[in-house]
Design a protein around this motif. Structure first.
Motif, mmCIF file in Angstrom:
data_model
loop_
_atom_site.group_PDB
_atom_site.id
_atom_site.type_symbol
_atom_site.label_atom_id
_atom_site.label_comp_id
_atom_site.label_asym_id
_atom_site.label_seq_id
_atom_site.Cartn_x
_atom_site.Cartn_y
_atom_site.Cartn_z
ATOM 1 N N ASP A 150 0.831 -1.213 0.000
ATOM 2 C CA ASP A 150 0.000 0.000 0.000
ATOM 3 C C ASP A 150 0.861 1.257 0.000
ATOM 4 O OD1 ASP A 150 -2.231 -1.607 0.031
ATOM 5 O OD2 ASP A 150 -2.568 -1.431 2.193
ATOM 6 N N ARG A 192 1.604 4.163 -3.057
ATOM 7 C CA ARG A 192 1.438 5.604 -2.821
ATOM 8 C C ARG A 192 2.694 6.391 -3.158
ATOM 9 N NH1 ARG A 192 -1.010 3.838 2.129
ATOM 10 N NH2 ARG A 192 0.765 4.625 3.331
ATOM 11 N N THR A 193 3.819 5.689 -3.385
ATOM 12 C CA THR A 193 5.073 6.398 -3.638
ATOM 13 C C THR A 193 5.687 5.993 -4.979
ATOM 14 O OG1 THR A 193 6.279 4.724 -2.347
ATOM 15 C CG2 THR A 193 5.602 6.730 -1.196
ATOM 16 N N ALA A 248 2.679 9.449 -8.338
ATOM 17 C CA ALA A 248 1.967 9.731 -7.086
ATOM 18 C C ALA A 248 2.469 11.039 -6.467
ATOM 19 C CB ALA A 248 2.166 8.582 -6.101
ATOM 20 N N PRO A 271 4.728 11.857 -0.326
ATOM 21 C CA PRO A 271 4.289 12.092 1.049
ATOM 22 C C PRO A 271 5.066 13.249 1.683
ATOM 23 C CG PRO A 271 4.716 9.747 0.664
ATOM 24 C CD PRO A 271 5.242 10.490 -0.523
#
Length: 381
Positions: A232, A236-237, A241, A244
């Motif tokens: 997951d 996301r990275t 994307a 973060p």
């Protein structure tokens, strides 16, 4: 009647000696041509690294351990022949991963002259591993023998290169066998365990699909949930994307927030003083930083160090490598913000290039060429 009682008592005694309790893990079996009195069973528990001894008497193995839960361990040789002297130290020989499952007995049979090749049976997880080991441990033996030859006095550089190429070919074959085993055994915990350690040998898409094919019961185990969590985060990275955000303190005490650099390109370099490829990449990184800093590139190094002197070692490496830009030690404040985890870093060095909108545009493990190409595209020569 007394004879019957007496005989029953002996049977009970013998049965008690050979029985395995529900909270016990037992190793038996044989090892031939082994010159030492112990093998090592190495594992971690509650944060402590343990070196247990497996007794070897007249070639017979004996070991008992009380366990509350399964433990992953390594079988390690104490035979000096199974290491390679190198300068002031040694190159350790191959070890063998095993599962210590409560309530099981692992029977091992091996010839030390062919370490780490073996045959074993005992427990579903170890039995599954044996299917793989029948193919990979002979490769491990061959690779170590080739490595041994490269350390022989008088060997030429050309010979070392040829030996290295042979080892790499065998290592690639071993990797293929492991991937075949993982994909062919979706009901095996051993296969899922191996998958967890091979993230960099799959594309993220293939890795996620391979994990999704495992039985639901396995995926819901703690290890399965850990793998799903890592997938997951990785999703996301990935390239495309939004990176973060993070807030850390640099070596000079300044608060560094990724979001403060919107509008600029940011290059994150994940490294460690102990990582030779990381250190080897720093001269080129200095060139990149100097070339593009006035055009809108910000470089941030994020280090991972080990031990009680982590900060001291880190600062020394920064000085040795002549890095004058922003430096962060991920160890510090890791409980509040773990950038290595948040960016799913599984290998060093890893470089992540983020554009002015905060989007990840390049993610490179080991190599710098993709970063160079993108920076040239964005900033020109």
């Amino acid at each position: 009647m007394m004879k019957v009682v007496f005989l029953l008592g002996i049977v009970a005694l013998l049965t008690g000696c050979n029985s395995i309790q529900k909270d016990e893990f037992v190793i038996t079996g044989t090892i031939s041509s082994y010159p030492k009195e112990v093998l090592i069973c190495a594992y971690q528990t509650n944060g402590d690294f343990i070196l247990d001894t497996i007794r070897v008497e007249n070639g017979k193995l004996s070991y008992r351990k009380k366990l509350q839960e399964p433990i992953v361990a390594s079988l390690v040789s104490r035979d000096p022949h199974n290491i390679i002297p190198s300068g002031m130290g040694v190159v350790p020989g191959p070890s063998v991963t095993l599962f210590m499952e409560p309530g099981t007995k692992l029977e091992i049979n091996m010839d030390n002259a062919r370490w780490p090749e073996l045959q074993w049976k005992g427990g579903a997880w170890n039995n599954d591993l044996m299917k793989l080991y029948a193919k990979t441990l002979p490769l491990e033996y061959e690779m170590f023998e080739l490595l041994r030859k490269s350390y022989v006095s008088g060997v030429t550089e050309d010979e070392k290169v040829a030996l290295g190429e042979q080892r790499m070919a065998l290592a690639e074959k071993e990797k293929e066998e492991k991937i075949r085993f993982i994909k062919g055994n979706p009901s095996s915990y051993a296969a899922m365990y191996l998958l967890n350690g091979m993230r960099n040998d799959f594309t993220l898409k293939d890795y996620a699909a391979t994990f999704a094919a495992f039985d639901q019961a396995l995926r819901e185990m703690p290890l399965g949930k850990e793998i799903q969590g890592a997938i997951d985060i990785a999703l996301r990275t990935e390239v495309g994307a939004i990176a973060p955000d993070f807030e850390k303190v640099d070596k000079d005490g300044n608060t560094i927030r990724l979001s403060d650099y919107r509008g600029k390109y940011v290059l994150l370099d994940f490294w460690g003083s102990w990582c030779s490829p990381c250190r080897d990449s720093h001269p080129h990184l200095k060139e990149i930083e100097a070339k593009y800093r006035d055009k809108g590139l910000v470089v941030i190094n994020i280090a991972t160090e080990n031990g009680s002197k982590a900060r001291e070692i880190w600062l020394q490496a920064i000085e040795e490598d002549g890095m004058t830009w922003t430096q962060i030690l991920n160890n510090e404040g890791k409980d509040k913000c773990d950038v290595v985890k948040d960016y799913a870093i599984t290998a060093f060095p890893t470089k992540v290039l983020i554009d002015g909108d905060g989007k990840i545009v390049v993610r490179a493990v080991g190599e710098s060429e993709p970063i160079d190409a993108k920076l040239k595209e964005v900033f020109g020569e």
